[in-house]
Design an enzyme around this catalytic site. Structure first.
Site, PDB file in Angstrom:
ATOM      1  N   GLY A 106      99.466 -15.763 -59.866  1.00  0.00           N
ATOM      2  CA  GLY A 106     100.618 -15.732 -58.963  1.00  0.00           C
ATOM      3  C   GLY A 106     101.686 -14.739 -59.359  1.00  0.00           C
ATOM      4  O   GLY A 106     102.777 -14.737 -58.788  1.00  0.00           O
ATOM      5  N   GLY A 108     101.195 -11.351 -59.440  1.00  0.00           N
ATOM      6  CA  GLY A 108     100.964 -10.033 -58.848  1.00  0.00           C
ATOM      7  C   GLY A 108     100.146  -9.084 -59.707  1.00  0.00           C
ATOM      8  O   GLY A 108     100.267  -7.863 -59.569  1.00  0.00           O
ATOM      9  N   SER A 109      99.303  -9.644 -60.551  1.00  0.00           N
ATOM     10  CA  SER A 109      98.525  -8.800 -61.461  1.00  0.00           C
ATOM     11  C   SER A 109      97.711  -7.725 -60.730  1.00  0.00           C
ATOM     12  O   SER A 109      97.704  -6.556 -61.124  1.00  0.00           O
ATOM     13  CB  SER A 109      97.623  -9.726 -62.294  1.00  0.00           C
ATOM     14  N   ALA A 112      99.925  -4.941 -59.397  1.00  0.00           N
ATOM     15  CA  ALA A 112     100.548  -4.166 -60.482  1.00  0.00           C
ATOM     16  C   ALA A 112      99.524  -3.247 -61.147  1.00  0.00           C
ATOM     17  O   ALA A 112      99.824  -2.084 -61.451  1.00  0.00           O
ATOM     18  CB  ALA A 112     101.165  -5.112 -61.515  1.00  0.00           C
ATOM     19  N   ASP A 153     103.365  -8.575 -52.244  1.00  0.00           N
ATOM     20  CA  ASP A 153     103.150  -8.218 -53.653  1.00  0.00           C
ATOM     21  C   ASP A 153     103.303  -6.715 -53.855  1.00  0.00           C
ATOM     22  O   ASP A 153     104.046  -6.258 -54.728  1.00  0.00           O
ATOM     23  CB  ASP A 153     101.742  -8.620 -54.116  1.00  0.00           C
TER      24      ASP A 153
HETATM   25  O1  PMV Z   1      99.124 -15.245 -55.874  1.00  0.00           O
HETATM   26  P1  PMV Z   1      99.874 -13.996 -55.572  1.00  0.00           P
HETATM   27  O2  PMV Z   1     100.778 -13.551 -56.631  1.00  0.00           O
HETATM   28  O3  PMV Z   1      98.965 -12.879 -55.104  1.00  0.00           O
HETATM   29  O4  PMV Z   1     100.824 -14.314 -54.313  1.00  0.00           O
HETATM   30  C1  PMV Z   1     100.247 -14.607 -53.064  1.00  0.00           C
HETATM   31  C2  PMV Z   1     101.277 -14.848 -52.021  1.00  0.00           C
HETATM   32  C3  PMV Z   1     100.719 -15.442 -50.731  1.00  0.00           C
HETATM   33  O5  PMV Z   1     101.813 -15.621 -49.857  1.00  0.00           O
HETATM   34  C4  PMV Z   1     100.053 -16.782 -50.997  1.00  0.00           C
HETATM   35  C5  PMV Z   1      99.695 -14.516 -50.084  1.00  0.00           C
HETATM   36  C6  PMV Z   1     100.290 -13.258 -49.486  1.00  0.00           C
HETATM   37  O6  PMV Z   1      99.506 -12.352 -49.201  1.00  0.00           O
HETATM   38  O7  PMV Z   1     101.506 -13.173 -49.270  1.00  0.00           O
END
Ligand code: PMV
Length: 317
Positions: A106, A108-109, A112, A153
Site C-alpha cells: 500500500g 506505492g512500491s 515508485a 499512485d
Molecule cells: O495499494 P496501493 O498503494 O497500490 O494503493 C491502491 C489504491 C487503490 O485506490 C485501492 C487503487 C487505485 O488504483 O487507486
C-alpha cells in the site's frame, strides 16, 4: 550515454482509496522516508540493457520482446516503455535498482520503482522526460500491475506533492494549515492491490446502489478532510480517518491484522487510524500528537506491526 541516478518516494493515501477508482476524490502525500533509487552505468559493447535488483538477487536482460517472469512487470516493462517512447534500441548499460519500499503493502512500491527506472534511464539516454509525460508512462505500467488503477499512485509519486486526486482530472494540490504527524505501520502481510480492487469490483457489481452509497460517503469525507488539512484541524482529521476506516471495512478491504492495529492505535490515544492503500494487509496509518508518537508506536508493535515509520506531513510539504 552517461551515468544517471534517480529516486522516487513512496506514498500514503490519507483518504479515499478504492472509491477513487470509481471517480470519487482521494488525498495522498509522498512518503520520503522510503524510496526507490535507480542508477545507470555504461556497460561494455554487446552487454545490452541489464537490470539488477541486488537486494532481491535478481538480474534480468531487457530485450524488445522479453516477457514473463516474476520481475517482468516491475523491472523490465518500465524500461521497455521508455525505449519504445524514445524510439531507441536497448543501450549497453547496467541499471541497478534498490528500494526500501515494502512490496504489495500500500505504499506505492510499483509506481515508485517504475518512476525511478524511467527517470534514470531516460536521463542516461540524454532525453529527460517531462513530469506529465513520465506520469502517463508510469500510469501505463500501473495498468499492467493491476488493471484499473485510478492513477493516484503515479501522480503523487511523480510530482512528489500532496494531491487532491480525481481520476482523469488535472493535478490539484492543496495547502497544509498545520504540520501533522503520522505513524505508518506495516501489518507484515503483503497483499496485492489487484485482488482487493477486483473484489471491490465484484461487490459493486452485486450491489451498485449500496456500494455506490459507500463510495459517496467516502467522497463526502474526503472533501471534509481536505478542509480539515487546509485549516490545520487535526482532531477533525483524526475522526475522519476513523470514519474512513469503517467505510473501508464495509468494502471488505480491511483485515483482522489491520483492525487490530487500528484498535491498538486508538487505545493508545491516536487521534484516528485507518488502512492505507489497497488493504487486506499492507500498511495502516495513525494520526498522533507528536508527544504521543512513541507510545502509539510501541502499542502498534505490540499489536503485531513489523515496522513503524514516523513521518510529518509538513506545512512546507
Ligand atoms: O495499494 P496501493 O498503494 O497500490 O494503493 C491502491 C489504491 C487503490 O485506490 C485501492 C487503487 C487505485 O488504483 O487507486
Amino acid at each position: 550515454m552517461k551515468r544517471a541516478e534517480a529516486a522516487a518516494p513512496g506514498k500514503i493515501i490519507l483518504f479515499g482509496e478504492h472509491a477513487v477508482v470509481y471517480g470519487r476524490p482521494a488525498i495522498a502525500v509522498p512518503l520520503a522516508a522510503v524510496q526507490a533509487t535507480a542508477s545507470v552505468e555504461p556497460a561494455p559493447p554487446g552487454t545490452g540493457l541489464v537490470i539488477r535488483a541486488p537486494d532481491a538477487g535478481v538480474t534480468v536482460l531487457v530485450t524488445p520482446g522479453s516477457a514473463g517472469g516474476a520481475y517482468y512487470n516491475a523491472l523490465v516493462y518500465p524500461a521497455q516503455v521508455v525505449l519504445r517512447t524514445l524510439d531507441v534500441p536497448a543501450p549497453d548499460m547496467t541499471l541497478t535498482l534498490r528500494s526500501t519500499i515494502p512490496i504489495a503493502s500500500g505504499l506505492g512500491s510499483g509506481a515508485a520503482i517504475a518512476t525511478a527506472i524511467m527517470r534514470a534511464l531516460s536521463d542516461a539516454l540524454g532525453r529527460t522526460l517531462a513530469p506529465a509525460e513520465l506520469n502517463a508512462l508510469v500510469y501505463e505500467v500501473e495498468q499492467r500491475h493491476h488493471g484499473t488503477p485510478s492513477g493516484i499512485d503515479n501522480t503523487v509519486i511523480v510530482y512528489e506533492q500532496p494531491v487532491y486526486f480525481v481520476r482523469g482530472a488535472p493535478l490539484e494540490t492543496f495547502g497544509i494549515g498545520a504540520a501533522f504527524t503520522l505513524l505508518v505501520a506495516d501489518s507484515g502481510q503483503p497483499s496485492p492491490t489487484k485482488i482487493a480492487v477486483s473484489d471491490v469490483r465484484a461487490l459493486y457489481e452485486q450491489d451498485r446502489t449500496g456500494i455506490g452509497a459507500v463510495f459517496d460517503a467516502i467522497a463526502t469525507l474526503v472533501v471534509e478532510a481536505r478542509h480539515a488539512i487546509e485549516a490545520g484541524a487535526i482532531d477533525t482529521l483524526g475522526a475522519l480517518m476513523t470514519r474512513n476506516q469503517a467505510l473501508l471495512r464495509q468494502l471488505t478491504v480491511s483485515s483482522d491484522a489491520l483492525d487490530r492495529l487500528c484498535g491498538a492505535a486508538e487505545q493508545a490515544k491516536a487521534l484516528g487510524a485507518k488502512l492505507s492503500g489497497g488493504g487486506r494487509g499492507g500498511n495502516m496509518i495513525a494520526l498522533v500528537r507528536p508527544e504521543r508518537a512513541s507510545e502509539v508506536a510501541a502499542a502498534l508493535r505490540a499489536a503485531g506491526a513489523v515496522s513503524v515509520i514516523e513521518t510529518t506531513v509538513g506545512a512546507g510539504a
